[in-house]
Design a protein around this motif. Structure first.
Motif, PDB file in Angstrom:
ATOM      1  N   UNK A 195       0.665  -0.964  -0.405  1.00  0.00           N
ATOM      2  CA  UNK A 195      -0.023   0.200   0.484  1.00  0.00           C
ATOM      3  C   UNK A 195       0.600   1.311   0.329  1.00  0.00           C
ATOM      4  N   UNK A 196       0.649   1.717  -0.754  1.00  0.00           N
ATOM      5  CA  UNK A 196       1.085   3.392  -0.957  1.00  0.00           C
ATOM      6  C   UNK A 196       0.458   4.601   0.066  1.00  0.00           C
ATOM      7  N   UNK A 197       1.355   5.696   0.067  1.00  0.00           N
ATOM      8  CA  UNK A 197       0.368   6.755   0.868  1.00  0.00           C
ATOM      9  C   UNK A 197      -0.665   7.272  -0.140  1.00  0.00           C
ATOM     10  N   UNK A 198      -0.447   7.062  -1.000  1.00  0.00           N
ATOM     11  CA  UNK A 198      -1.921   7.422  -2.076  1.00  0.00           C
ATOM     12  C   UNK A 198      -2.423   6.525  -2.557  1.00  0.00           C
ATOM     13  N   UNK A 199      -2.307   5.320  -2.355  1.00  0.00           N
ATOM     14  CA  UNK A 199      -3.645   4.244  -3.851  1.00  0.00           C
ATOM     15  C   UNK A 199      -4.095   3.701  -3.132  1.00  0.00           C
ATOM     16  N   UNK A 200      -4.732   2.059  -3.367  1.00  0.00           N
ATOM     17  CA  UNK A 200      -5.860   1.264  -2.063  1.00  0.00           C
ATOM     18  C   UNK A 200      -4.521   0.673  -2.651  1.00  0.00           C
ATOM     19  N   UNK A 201      -5.449  -0.608  -1.848  1.00  0.00           N
ATOM     20  CA  UNK A 201      -3.652  -2.286  -1.618  1.00  0.00           C
ATOM     21  C   UNK A 201      -3.714  -2.967  -2.976  1.00  0.00           C
ATOM     22  N   UNK A 202      -2.568  -3.001  -3.420  1.00  0.00           N
ATOM     23  CA  UNK A 202      -1.987  -4.123  -4.429  1.00  0.00           C
ATOM     24  C   UNK A 202      -1.471  -4.974  -4.214  1.00  0.00           C
ATOM     25  N   UNK A 203      -2.527  -5.867  -4.576  1.00  0.00           N
ATOM     26  CA  UNK A 203      -2.049  -7.653  -4.199  1.00  0.00           C
ATOM     27  C   UNK A 203      -1.497  -8.399  -5.131  1.00  0.00           C
ATOM     28  N   UNK A 204      -0.054  -9.017  -4.585  1.00  0.00           N
ATOM     29  CA  UNK A 204       0.462  -9.867  -6.010  1.00  0.00           C
ATOM     30  C   UNK A 204       0.554 -11.354  -5.564  1.00  0.00           C
TER      31      UNK A 204
END
Length: 748
Positions: free
Chosen positions: A659-668
């Motif tokens: 998770x970045x400061x500005x974006x939603x959760x990324x799942x890999x």
């Protein structure tokens, strides 16, 4: 009563013949002004010669004429004081002024002596450049006395204790100490090193005191004032102290204004509780009331941190007393606090409190060695049970204690911080150079033109009071450092905020720079790119039209991209987050690969020791791993809570959450790996905000990828945990054969 003279000083009072140091040493407790031997005794005295001249003058603003007697020796002083003592208490028609030639007068005791109201008994130096010097002072049961332009010079002796009080005013009234130098000394052979010792000035049981325009330097404590009323402490300069600047207890109607307390000479390995201005109630019978602390400059400068204004109410917060011991009617206004401890302004239980237009800022150069950013950031902290509280128009990082109490007003304050460049209130967007400039130069803390403080009227007038210009600061060279947001080794240096002498324009000066790496430049604004990491001393020299020069310097540090490393050969994690590499403390991993899971506690790296990872444009994390030879080894490999999570499933699949400061959760989710067994796997996790791509590699081969945007999250409460830190899910059972973390590589 009789006056005695001898080899060591001037005494007015009854003789007891005790050694001066033994007598002074009796007053070592917090409430001990003098020892019992000194109270009824005498300081051995000096030889003194004859009165030079006698004149009569009338001082402006005084109702009485004053006799001026020129004194050129200790004997002459003794004779003149004997005459003053003979007239003491008879309400003489004239006051007495003793004007002393320079020289050593030894010890001075003024006891049971009374000057004239409006025309006090005055001892002053004839020449400020060549003052009269006294080794000790006792003013006791005296009134209407003025000591001006004198030097009180303490010399350390091996038998002296830190609480020795060589200069005391006790049980007296209408006493003024103005323009004097209280000059301390350094211990020799002390267990915790050689540091300042003894007390600079002690007042106890005094009614009506003025302590004005004195310099107090090189003492254990600067001033201790207790059980006194109607006291003004104004315009004094205190510095080079070991522990405290000013201490107060059981005082009423006290004004502490326009003092400069700065640059302590601390003993960092001692248990000292250092404060610039401290009040306490421990062991007292009545509260301190009607207090004004106004327009003081408290600046740690080049010294180690201290607490700044610290008014704990010991009697109340320990349950020994109730509301009857609350501080009462306290105003703390217009002070500029530049320091590196969370107790910027700390108030215990108080009834009637105003904290207004103060600037409470951090001087990072004064912070302690331990990595604890929260501890080193000054705040305003108020006991929540205080009543009738007003906190308004202050500049500070945090206000603690307000819980929507109905009789509190908290309004118009500006929150500032120097930890997160992308967050509101960051110093570089608020001040000229508070984070990177010279902390001794007030111009560094002036509001930045067009910034959120400019023109608001918030904060201390000593730092501009919300205005971009600081009135009365005098000429100074101010360095503003602007870091390039896209290239971490490139900086812009500006001299435009410097304060020039009246009548001099920027076009009439030359600004010359040296950058600490052998390069130099000229101009009001210059750019420089550093070729290597490390700290660099940057110096600015302003050459004025008359050829005179004003200089300033600051330091910039080019951070290495390497942030954290584990070396299995020695079993040590090393942090490169600060100026110098440091080993991560409290990790006993032993030589060889570190154990993960398998019933062992997770490896925890505190946030400050990996600080460059936070709010980063990019990072790269490399791990050498192997699990025990069974699918049951599956579990959580690592976590930076709310930022990054890496888990391995029973099939050997990696699950990465980012998770970045500005974006939603990324799942890999990757294909299965041969992570359980005897073979090592070199795992790489890499992210770049420029491309928005997060890549997972195993043994150099890409096994997973995802797309997101933005910098990494800012630093909060969570560091790196290798293994699950919460016991709510299983940790990965295996070994760690190596670890490296890099941040902001692309920007160098």
């Amino acid at each position: 009563m009789r006056m005695t003279t001898g080899e060591n000083g001037v005494t007015i009072g009854s003789a007891a013949g005790r050694d001066v140091r033994a007598a002074l040493a009796c007053g070592t407790g917090w409430k001990s002004g003098i020892g019992s031997g000194l109270a009824g005794g005498v300081i051995p005295s000096l030889m003194i010669p004859a009165v030079i001249a006698l004149a009569v003058l009338t001082l402006p603003g005084t109702a009485l004429a004053q006799e001026v007697t020129a004194i050129d020796s200790p004997e002459a002083l003794a004779d003149a004081l004997a005459g003053a003592l003979a007239d003491s208490g008879t309400d003489p028609a004239t006051g007495v002024v003793l004007e002393l030639a320079g020289g050593d007068y030894g010890a001075l005791v003024l006891k049971d002596i009374t000057g004239a109201e409006g025309a006090p008994l005055t001892l002053r130096s004839a020449d400020a450049a060549d003052p009269a010097v006294f080794s000790t002072l006792l003013v006791q049961s005296a009134s209407h006395v003025l000591l001006q332009g004198l030097r009180f010079d303490y010399t350390f002796a091996p038998e002296d204790e830190p609480h020795l009080r060589p200069f005391q005013v006790v049980g007296s009234s209408d006493i003024t100490l103005k323009g004097n130098l209280f000059d301390g000394d350094i211990t020799s052979g002390a267990a915790d090193g050689d540091y300042p010792t003894a007390f600079g000035l002690t007042l106890r049981g005094v009614t009506g005191a003025v302590v004005e325009d004195n310099e107090v330097r090189d003492f254990y404590r600067g001033m201790v004032i207790s059980e006194s009323q109607d006291v003004q402490v104004t315009g004094n300069d205190l510095h080079g102290l070991r522990m405290d600047g000013m201490n107060f207890s059981e005082v009423q109607r006290v004004r502490i204004e326009a003092n400069h307390i700065h640059d302590f000479n601390r003993a960092p390995n001692s248990a000292d509780h250092a404060d610039m201005i401290q009040f306490w109630t421990n062991g007292t019978k009545s509260p301190s009331t009607d207090i004004l602390i106004k327009d003081n400059l408290l600046n740690s400068g080049a010294g180690l941190w201290t607490q700044s204004i610290f008014m704990r109410n010991d009697m109340v917060d320990t349950g020994k007393s109730g509301a009857e011991m609350f501080y009462r009617n306290v105003t703390i206004e217009g002070n500029a606090i530049i320091n590196a401890h969370l107790h910027g302004i700390t108030m215990g239980e108080t009834a009637g409190l105003v904290i207004r237009n103060n600037s409470v800022l951090r001087n990072a150069r004064s912070e302690g060695e331990a990595d604890n950013p929260v501890l080193w950031i000054p705040q305003i902290r108020i006991a929540p049970t205080s009543t009738e509280v007003v906190i308004e128009r202050n500049v500070t990082s945090k206000i603690v204690g307000y819980e929507t109490q109905g009789d509190w007003t908290v309004a118009g304050n500006l929150d500032v911080q120097d930890r997160f460049p992308g967050q509101p209130g960051f110093y570089d967007q608020v001040f000229v150079a508070a984070r990177s400039g010279d902390p001794s130069n007030l111009g560094s803390f002036a509001p930045l033109a067009g910034g959120p403080l400019d023109g608001t009227g918030i904060g201390s007038a000593l730092l501009g009071g919300g205005q971009t210009s600081l009135s009365g600061q005098g000429p100074s060279a101010v360095i503003r450092v602007v870091a390039d947001t896209s290239q971490s080794n490139r900086f812009r240096f500006e001299a435009r905020s410097s304060a020039l002498p009246e009548g001099v324009t920027p076009q009439q000066i030359t600004a010359d720079w040296t950058f600490g790496d052998g390069a130099s430049g000229t101009g009001a604004e210059v750019e420089h790119v550093y070729a290597a990491t490390g700290p660099y001393q940057v110096a600015l020299t302003l050459t004025l039209p008359d050829g005179s020069r004003i200089k300033s310097q600051t330091e910039v540090t080019i951070q290495s991209a390497e942030t954290l490393r584990f070396d299995p050969a020695v079993g040590v994690f090393t942090s490169f987050a600060g100026r110098d590499p440091v080993e991560v403390p409290d990790l006993n991993l032993g030589n060889g690969p570190a154990i993960l899971g398998q019933g062992v506690a997770p490896i925890i790296i505190p946030p400050p020791l990996m600080a460059p990872f936070y709010d980063a444009e990019d990072f790269r994390m490399e791990l050498r791993l192997r699990g025990v030879a069974t699918y049951k080894a599956a579990g959580e490999i690592l976590r930076i809570h709310q930022s990054l999570l890496v888990n391995v499933t029973e099939r050997g699949t990696l699950e990465v959450h980012f998770t970045t400061a500005t974006s939603a959760l990324l799942k890999i989710k990757t294909a299965p790996l041969r992570v359980f067994g005897t073979d090592w796997i070199d795992l790489t996790l890499a992210y770049s905000a420029r491309s928005g791509v997060f890549v997972v590699r195993a043994n150099g081969i890409e096994i997973g990828k995802g797309k997101t945007a933005g910098k990494t999250r800012p630093q909060e409460h969570w560091g790196l945990s290798l293994g699950n830190p919460f016991a709510n899910r299983k940790s990965f059972d295996g070994e760690l054969g190596g670890f490296s973390l890099y941040a902001n590589e692309e920007s160098f």
